[in-house]
Design a protein around this motif. Sequence first.
Motif, mmCIF file in Angstrom:
data_model
loop_
_atom_site.group_PDB
_atom_site.id
_atom_site.type_symbol
_atom_site.label_atom_id
_atom_site.label_comp_id
_atom_site.label_asym_id
_atom_site.label_seq_id
_atom_site.Cartn_x
_atom_site.Cartn_y
_atom_site.Cartn_z
ATOM 1 N N PHE A 153 37.001 6.931 25.929
ATOM 2 C CA PHE A 153 36.629 7.531 27.207
ATOM 3 C C PHE A 153 35.111 7.682 27.282
ATOM 4 O O PHE A 153 34.460 8.007 26.289
ATOM 5 N N SER A 154 34.561 7.472 28.463
ATOM 6 C CA SER A 154 33.156 7.802 28.682
ATOM 7 C C SER A 154 33.001 9.329 28.603
ATOM 8 O O SER A 154 33.959 10.065 28.874
ATOM 9 N N PRO A 155 31.825 9.843 28.240
ATOM 10 C CA PRO A 155 31.672 11.286 28.068
ATOM 11 C C PRO A 155 31.877 12.097 29.338
ATOM 12 O O PRO A 155 32.169 13.289 29.270
ATOM 13 N N ASP A 156 31.749 11.461 30.514
ATOM 14 C CA ASP A 156 32.018 12.175 31.764
ATOM 15 C C ASP A 156 33.460 12.021 32.222
ATOM 16 O O ASP A 156 33.867 12.589 33.239
ATOM 17 N N GLY A 157 34.263 11.249 31.472
ATOM 18 C CA GLY A 157 35.669 11.071 31.815
ATOM 19 C C GLY A 157 35.930 10.124 32.964
ATOM 20 O O GLY A 157 37.074 9.978 33.402
ATOM 21 N N ALA A 158 34.888 9.451 33.471
ATOM 22 C CA ALA A 158 35.052 8.603 34.652
ATOM 23 C C ALA A 158 35.783 7.303 34.355
ATOM 24 O O ALA A 158 36.380 6.707 35.255
ATOM 25 N N CYS A 159 35.744 6.845 33.126
ATOM 26 C CA CYS A 159 36.385 5.575 32.803
ATOM 27 C C CYS A 159 36.768 5.545 31.329
ATOM 28 O O CYS A 159 36.303 6.368 30.534
ATOM 29 N N VAL A 160 37.624 4.600 31.008
ATOM 30 C CA VAL A 160 37.997 4.371 29.619
ATOM 31 C C VAL A 160 37.860 2.876 29.343
ATOM 32 O O VAL A 160 38.284 2.044 30.143
ATOM 33 N N THR A 161 37.204 2.539 28.247
ATOM 34 C CA THR A 161 37.041 1.140 27.855
ATOM 35 C C THR A 161 38.038 0.822 26.757
ATOM 36 O O THR A 161 38.199 1.591 25.809
ATOM 37 N N CYS A 162 38.701 -0.332 26.892
ATOM 38 C CA CYS A 162 39.805 -0.678 25.994
ATOM 39 C C CYS A 162 39.463 -1.888 25.127
ATOM 40 O O CYS A 162 38.475 -2.588 25.363
ATOM 41 N N ALA A 163 40.291 -2.136 24.159
ATOM 42 C CA ALA A 163 40.089 -3.249 23.233
ATOM 43 C C ALA A 163 40.916 -4.467 23.651
ATOM 44 O O ALA A 163 41.787 -4.389 24.508
ATOM 45 N N ARG A 164 40.608 -5.587 23.065
ATOM 46 C CA ARG A 164 41.351 -6.855 23.128
ATOM 47 C C ARG A 164 41.701 -7.320 24.538
ATOM 48 O O ARG A 164 42.800 -7.793 24.815
ATOM 49 N N GLY A 165 40.751 -7.181 25.442
ATOM 50 C CA GLY A 165 40.950 -7.770 26.757
ATOM 51 C C GLY A 165 40.735 -9.280 26.705
ATOM 52 O O GLY A 165 39.997 -9.796 25.874
ATOM 53 N N PHE A 166 41.393 -9.989 27.636
ATOM 54 C CA PHE A 166 41.258 -11.448 27.685
ATOM 55 C C PHE A 166 41.449 -11.896 29.123
ATOM 56 O O PHE A 166 42.543 -11.810 29.677
ATOM 57 N N LEU A 167 40.353 -12.320 29.746
ATOM 58 C CA LEU A 167 40.379 -12.701 31.153
ATOM 59 C C LEU A 167 39.647 -14.027 31.340
ATOM 60 O O LEU A 167 38.519 -14.185 30.849
ATOM 61 N N ASP A 168 40.289 -14.959 32.030
ATOM 62 C CA ASP A 168 39.681 -16.260 32.333
ATOM 63 C C ASP A 168 39.169 -16.960 31.071
ATOM 64 O O ASP A 168 38.091 -17.567 31.059
ATOM 65 N N GLY A 169 39.951 -16.834 30.002
ATOM 66 C CA GLY A 169 39.591 -17.508 28.761
ATOM 67 C C GLY A 169 38.481 -16.863 27.974
ATOM 68 O O GLY A 169 37.955 -17.453 27.028
ATOM 69 N N VAL A 170 38.105 -15.618 28.320
ATOM 70 C CA VAL A 170 36.987 -14.937 27.662
ATOM 71 C C VAL A 170 37.479 -13.610 27.082
ATOM 72 O O VAL A 170 38.214 -12.865 27.733
ATOM 73 N N HIS A 171 37.044 -13.306 25.856
ATOM 74 C CA HIS A 171 37.355 -12.016 25.249
ATOM 75 C C HIS A 171 36.471 -10.945 25.870
ATOM 76 O O HIS A 171 35.245 -11.085 25.920
ATOM 77 N N VAL A 172 37.083 -9.865 26.332
ATOM 78 C CA VAL A 172 36.348 -8.803 27.012
ATOM 79 C C VAL A 172 36.860 -7.441 26.549
ATOM 80 O O VAL A 172 37.900 -7.330 25.895
ATOM 81 N N ALA A 173 36.099 -6.404 26.932
ATOM 82 C CA ALA A 173 36.541 -5.019 26.776
ATOM 83 C C ALA A 173 36.730 -4.455 28.190
ATOM 84 O O ALA A 173 35.748 -4.118 28.867
ATOM 85 N N PRO A 174 37.970 -4.393 28.691
ATOM 86 C CA PRO A 174 38.200 -3.946 30.072
ATOM 87 C C PRO A 174 37.796 -2.484 30.280
ATOM 88 O O PRO A 174 38.013 -1.642 29.407
ATOM 89 N N VAL A 175 37.219 -2.199 31.443
ATOM 90 C CA VAL A 175 36.837 -0.839 31.817
ATOM 91 C C VAL A 175 37.783 -0.357 32.911
ATOM 92 O O VAL A 175 37.833 -0.931 34.000
ATOM 93 N N LEU A 176 38.553 0.679 32.626
ATOM 94 C CA LEU A 176 39.542 1.222 33.562
ATOM 95 C C LEU A 176 38.956 2.452 34.238
ATOM 96 O O LEU A 176 38.498 3.383 33.564
ATOM 97 N N GLU A 177 38.969 2.451 35.576
ATOM 98 C CA GLU A 177 38.314 3.499 36.347
ATOM 99 C C GLU A 177 39.282 4.615 36.715
ATOM 100 O O GLU A 177 40.330 4.374 37.328
ATOM 101 N N ARG A 178 38.938 5.830 36.364
ATOM 102 C CA ARG A 178 39.790 6.990 36.613
ATOM 103 C C ARG A 178 40.085 7.186 38.099
ATOM 104 O O ARG A 178 41.223 7.460 38.484
#
Length: 292
Positions: free
Chosen positions: A232-257
């Motif tokens: 979680f971000s320190p303000d709680g606005a979002c959470v970043t996750c592991a092992r994302g995979f979009l359009d053939g690229v490894h990413v860390a997805p950011v989920l917005e509260r």
Amino acid sequence: MIVDKPSWISHHSSDDAAQSIYCIDVHVDSSRLATAGADGKVKIWNMQPIMNPPTAGETKDEEPKVLQTLCDHVGHVIVVRFSPNGIQIASGAVDKAVCVYHFCEGRGSQVFGSNDPPPVENWKLRHHLSGHQADVVDLAWSGVDKLLAIASVDNTISIWETVSWKRVATLTQHNGLVKGLAWDPIGRYLVSQSDDKYVIVWRTGDWQVAHRIGPDIFSNIINIGYSLRPSFSPDGACVTCARGFLDGVHVAPVLERQNKFARENSFVAHKAAVLVATFNPRMFYSKNASVK
């Protein structure tokens, strides 16, 4: 990520062979660093020699490097976490258990037969939490130390109340190994990530599922190590996750509260699967930004 690790921070087996370090955690006041190792130990290190190493030719009183070695697990220790108030530390291991230590005054006692240096600090084992059927691979303290969440590769999460040290909930909605946890800074949610390609946002009021995210944004690659740790971000606005995979690229997805934890953005540029995400716990503001 590039990490400059001092050579003296290490874990070794009985025959002095170097062992893997699975997790590190920094004390809330930045005075200590804890490591969890494949030698079955938790080590607590002094940050002073790390932050202020002697320069070439400089002589100074030798600072103790190892503050204490904790040896109460059987098998690899996978995770270690200081409590937010800094007076407790918890560790989880392949022995299916969690050890909770409390900081006490004075010096600790050396383990009989140990080759480790005499302890400078005194961390005492106070609680031994059991009940999982497989390795404990992540744990997380709530922001005010009232709850401890434990993730296991038995596909479950256990929630422990830290006054009575009783289990208050067992979360069973994942269909794969649970490898990561993150608390909402204001305590409303707990986030878990699993090999089942889902992130679950749990309501802490009733421990029901508030949101389930996946599987389309997560990689098909499974069983990569012990970690899938969101943050979680320190303000709680979002959470970043592991092992994302979009359009053939490894990413860390950011989920917005504010958007029911839907993915709005992603951190990119990694060439392999992201296993751990961690925000800086401190908030930073632009000089020209208004602070409310």
